[in-house]
Design an enzyme around this catalytic site. Structure first.
Site, PDB file in Angstrom:
ATOM      1  N   GLN A   1      65.199  41.170  38.394  1.00  0.00           N
ATOM      2  CA  GLN A   1      65.023  40.609  39.736  1.00  0.00           C
ATOM      3  C   GLN A   1      65.129  41.706  40.797  1.00  0.00           C
ATOM      4  O   GLN A   1      65.740  41.516  41.851  1.00  0.00           O
ATOM      5  CB  GLN A   1      66.045  39.499  39.987  1.00  0.00           C
ATOM      6  CG  GLN A   1      65.753  38.199  39.242  1.00  0.00           C
ATOM      7  CD  GLN A   1      64.465  37.513  39.732  1.00  0.00           C
ATOM      8  OE1 GLN A   1      63.938  37.821  40.800  1.00  0.00           O
ATOM      9  NE2 GLN A   1      63.962  36.578  38.949  1.00  0.00           N
ATOM     10  N   SER A   2      64.548  42.860  40.531  1.00  0.00           N
ATOM     11  CA  SER A   2      64.594  43.982  41.473  1.00  0.00           C
ATOM     12  C   SER A   2      63.934  43.618  42.808  1.00  0.00           C
ATOM     13  O   SER A   2      62.757  43.250  42.853  1.00  0.00           O
ATOM     14  CB  SER A   2      63.868  45.179  40.848  1.00  0.00           C
ATOM     15  OG  SER A   2      63.567  46.140  41.841  1.00  0.00           O
TER      16      SER A   2
END
Ligand code: PLP
Length: 327
Positions: A70-71
């Site tokens: 989930q960068s």
């Protein structure tokens, strides 16, 4: 004022500043860099304004970057590429099917190509990105690798520029900030703010709270990238590690892992201040700030009447992949 290299416009600037209501042992303000945009929101867009300019000037077609599942940085890069008519190729640390939520959802809708690799492989992610760029080169496509978090000599200019914006904010809002506090996740936000303070002679304290690794790890990292930025600006690269103030002790269970205390803290801030922090970055760092102001205030301020500016660096899409934690 110092002239920085040129940049493209991707962010909605200047971002607003809000004063918090609670009693924290100093006057606390929040700069809402979670409002730099909608799809592109957060701190990475400030770095990308310089990096995408550099890539475009040099004739690149593809932006390659990397991060966790989930960068926020990978998502901001996907959106930036779409905005300027480039392609994004993201290398994410993830095993199994990708969740179609949060940042990944945005990346997919904005047409990014995603490659997943294991945590073990991710240790060599710089090399993997270089190899990917070499693959593109074979078919005549120029691909520009951006290291994790966009924290490099050019990316640092994003928060150097933000520091100058804060000096303007002080005039706009009629308040002088004694300390600026930010989250440290790969070091570029801290480096940029530090350089802005150092080069302007504004004489503020710049304090970081690390949310992974250790303060010592980041002092080395910031030392390396901040000195490189100084070289690019033709300034003496003579910073030393002991100039950086990093407050350690708030990593908790590790990167992107939460504790009940951390989530309860974020929920309390929502109710008391009507601000939403994310559990991976800003929630941990803001908790570090508030706790340290209470227990070891000298690490943040010289006196209780000081004005402290916390940078809300974003991360809101990641919240919408972790709602379950809040129930
Ligand atoms: C990347 C990120 C940070 C950390 O900033 P660095 O410049 O990488 O240290 C902080 N907050 C959010 C929401 C982020 O996405």
């Amino acid at each position: 004022m110092l002239t920085l290299p040129s940049k493209i416009t991707l962010a909605h600037l200047p971002t607003p500043i809000e004063k918090l209501k609670g009693n924290y042992g100093a006057n606390l303000y929040v700069k809402r860099d979670d409002l730099t945009g909608m799809e592109i929101s957060g701190n990475k867009v400030r770095k990308l304004e310089y990096l995408v300019q550099d890539a475009k000037q040099k004739g690149y077609d593809v932006l390659i970057t990397c991060g966790g599942t989930q960068s926020n940085h990978a998502r901001a890069t996907a959106v930036a590429a779409a905005k300027v008519g480039m392609k994004a190729h993201l290398v994410l640390r993830h095993e199994g099917d990708l969740p179609r939520r949060g940042n990944v959802f945005i990346e997919q809708q904005f047409g990014a190509k995603i490659t997943t690799i294991s945590a073990e492989q991710f240790k060599d992610v710089e090399q993997i990105m270089d190899e990917l760029a070499a693959e593109y080169a074979k078919v005549g496509v120029k691909a520009y690798p951006i290291r994790v978090g966009a924290s490099n000599a050019i990316g640092n200019f994003g928060y150097l520029n933000a520091f100058n914006e804060i000096l303007e904010d002080e005039k706009r809002y009629g308040v002088k900030f004694d300390t600026i506090v930010c989250t440290v996740g790969s070091g570029g936000t801290y480096s940029g703010l530090f350089l802005g303070n150092y080069l302007s002679g504004a004489n503020k304290r710049i304090v970081g709270v690390n949310i992974c690794d250790s303060a010592e790890f980041f002092k080395d990292e910031i030392f390396r990238i901040a000195n490189r930025s100084l070289k690019l600006l033709d300034k003496p690269a003579n910073l030393t590690r002991d100039q950086f103030e990093i407050v350690d002790g708030f990593v908790g269970r590790g990167y992107a892992l939460s504790t009940t205390e951390e989530i309860d803290f974020i929920k309390r801030v929502i109710r008391e201040e009507a601000i939403l922090f994310d559990p991976v970055y800003t929630g941990k760092a803001f908790r570090g700030l508030v706790t340290t102001l209470k227990n070891e205030p000298k690490k943040i301020v010289d006196k209780p009447t000081d004005n402290v500016l916390f940078i809300h660096t974003g991360g809101l899409f990641a919240v919408f992949s972790k709602e379950d934690l809040f129930y």
